[in-house]
Design a protein around this motif. Sequence first.
Motif, PDB file in Angstrom:
ATOM      1  N   GLU A 169       9.154  26.963   7.077  1.00 46.89           N
ATOM      2  CA  GLU A 169      10.222  26.970   6.077  1.00 46.89           C
ATOM      3  C   GLU A 169      11.232  25.872   6.363  1.00 46.89           C
ATOM      4  OE1 GLU A 169      13.101  30.172   6.015  1.00 46.89           O
ATOM      5  OE2 GLU A 169      13.294  30.039   3.847  1.00 46.89           O
ATOM      6  N   PRO A 170      11.539  25.015   5.410  1.00 45.79           N
ATOM      7  CA  PRO A 170      11.020  25.006   4.033  1.00 45.79           C
ATOM      8  C   PRO A 170       9.838  24.057   3.810  1.00 45.79           C
ATOM      9  CG  PRO A 170      12.925  23.562   4.206  1.00 45.79           C
ATOM     10  CD  PRO A 170      12.693  24.130   5.584  1.00 45.79           C
ATOM     11  N   LEU A 337      12.197  33.463  -3.378  1.00 47.28           N
ATOM     12  CA  LEU A 337      12.961  32.508  -4.185  1.00 47.28           C
ATOM     13  C   LEU A 337      12.028  31.702  -5.098  1.00 47.28           C
ATOM     14  CD1 LEU A 337      12.006  29.939  -2.426  1.00 47.28           C
ATOM     15  CD2 LEU A 337      14.118  30.256  -1.197  1.00 47.28           C
ATOM     16  N   TRP A 340      14.266  26.216  -4.056  1.00 49.57           N
ATOM     17  CA  TRP A 340      15.037  26.301  -2.810  1.00 49.57           C
ATOM     18  C   TRP A 340      16.526  26.492  -3.068  1.00 49.57           C
ATOM     19  CZ3 TRP A 340      12.761  27.970   1.193  1.00 49.57           C
ATOM     20  CH2 TRP A 340      11.390  27.755   1.338  1.00 49.57           C
ATOM     21  N   ILE A 343      17.967  30.094  -2.642  1.00 54.39           N
ATOM     22  CA  ILE A 343      17.852  30.627  -1.283  1.00 54.39           C
ATOM     23  C   ILE A 343      18.645  31.926  -1.077  1.00 54.39           C
ATOM     24  CG2 ILE A 343      19.733  29.113  -0.463  1.00 54.39           C
ATOM     25  CD1 ILE A 343      16.606  29.971   1.603  1.00 54.39           C
ATOM     26  N   ASN A 346      16.816  35.189  -0.924  1.00 52.29           N
ATOM     27  CA  ASN A 346      16.204  35.498   0.376  1.00 52.29           C
ATOM     28  C   ASN A 346      17.278  35.887   1.401  1.00 52.29           C
ATOM     29  OD1 ASN A 346      13.898  34.394  -0.871  1.00 52.29           O
ATOM     30  ND2 ASN A 346      13.326  33.160   0.891  1.00 52.29           N
ATOM     31  N   GLU A 347      18.179  34.946   1.671  1.00 58.89           N
ATOM     32  CA  GLU A 347      19.044  35.081   2.844  1.00 58.89           C
ATOM     33  C   GLU A 347      20.223  36.039   2.664  1.00 58.89           C
ATOM     34  OE1 GLU A 347      17.870  34.271   5.464  1.00 58.89           O
ATOM     35  OE2 GLU A 347      16.427  32.690   5.008  1.00 58.89           O
ATOM     36  N   ILE A 397      20.789  24.703   2.874  1.00 53.19           N
ATOM     37  CA  ILE A 397      20.210  25.988   2.447  1.00 53.19           C
ATOM     38  C   ILE A 397      20.373  27.100   3.476  1.00 53.19           C
ATOM     39  CG2 ILE A 397      18.617  25.041   0.723  1.00 53.19           C
ATOM     40  CD1 ILE A 397      16.360  25.183   2.676  1.00 53.19           C
TER      41      ILE A 397
END
Length: 472
Positions: A169-170, A337, A340, A343, A346-347, A397
């Motif tokens: 990733e990524p 996601l 990108w 993000i 995800n996070e 990101i």
Amino acid sequence: MARISFRVPRLIGRSGMAAALAVLVAASPVAAASPGATGAGDPYFPLQGNGGYDVGHYGLNLRWDPATDRLDGVATIQAFATQSLSAFDLDLRRDLVVTSVSVNGERAAFTQPALLQQELVVRPRHSLAKGDTFTAVVTYGGIPPVITDPDGSIEGWVPTADGAFVVGEPQGSPAWYPCNDTPTDKAAFDVTITVPAGYTAVSNGEMRARPATRYGWTTFSWRQRQPMATYLATASVSHFVVTTGRTPGGIPWTTAVEPALTADSAPALAKLPAMVDYFTSVFGPYPFGSAGAIVMDAPAIGYALETQTKPIFPGAPDELTLAHELAHQWFGDSVTLRRWSDIWVNEGFAEWSSWMWSEASGGDSAQAFFDYYNSFDNTNDWLWRPVPADPGDAANIFNSAVYERGAMTLQALRVKVGDETFFRILRGWATQLRYGNASVEDFTSFAARVSHQDLTHFFDVWLRQPDKPTSW
Ligand code: TRP
Ligand code: ZN
């Protein structure tokens, strides 16, 4: 055997290259066939992914020698043409030299153009029609390049003191296998890795066959049946201590830990089964066939990654980091996601989930984490900017604003709509978008729909306005 290959003249663009190829290969049977695009359209990583097809399955047959760091591979890729194709690209770094490509069993022409650092251009003998399924086999080998990201971190097939730490990733996956490296093209994987006897190679999913040793080399076979984004694949190698079990709720787990780290990892890993079951109770069924973790001494890496089914840690994990990576199995790995710039889906979710594990296991409440971060005023750029809804640049990101301001957003939403509605939103999101892709906008409209509230102002101040939110 002679390799059918060709050189693309320097400094001609993509359409120029297509024209050059057309001259080299006469009269295609499908008149309308054209080359697939070199990228999938992500503004942060324009060469990532490709156009014109969708992969269903990767069969990776790898052999890695820790003494030389040489990786040799045969990748068998089953795909579906979404347009008629005279040629298509795979993503693979040029340090890995391709020696042959076949498509549907017939030798195909290919090139690894110097100007397009991760494009392997394949021109099948016969054009593919829209709707065709096809099998491409790529034979390649070399020393995998270690990729440096826009934020300065490293990834790919990264050698360690006693093996390789493999993360994508990524953009690290084309450093070890040819793929359609876009998060929107998920596929099933069979990964087979041969390493010197004594080493263990660990990949995603479940073991497909007993390890087999011949002539001093051992082959490990893993199968990931559920869809997986390419950046979540691993094939990490070391002298692991492997432990297996089942959570009380019945999910099988496998941990692979370097011997020197077993003692320091034990306190967090002891909670892994309870974490998986807790997140299942809150987010809905565990999305994959097994859970686990990989722990290695990899100080040069310095970050953990939610590699599917077995997140990987560059040292003994602490409890909150383990919870973060396990929560990613729902948020990031199952619901992934779209671009990108998304993000936060995800996070922000994984980070908030780690706060929630703390709350559920008798530690600080998620609101206490919120209050702590909220004590920082608007001058703290590291916390408040750039905004979670789009960090603006690939270098940003993994910034704290995505993680911590992003987690605060969910905790603030929880307080605003109430626990009953909030957990209905999260569970519905994990269930309805299972194995899919989603954008920030997808979540904000989903939350508004489930809660029957106008959340426009709320999400605007939390996700899109650069200043610290003051009222919502
Ligand atoms: N996605 C990882 C996590 O938070 C973090 C990560 C992946 C990362 N690649 C990175 C962080 C590169 C910093 C730099 O679980
Ligand atoms: Zn994360």
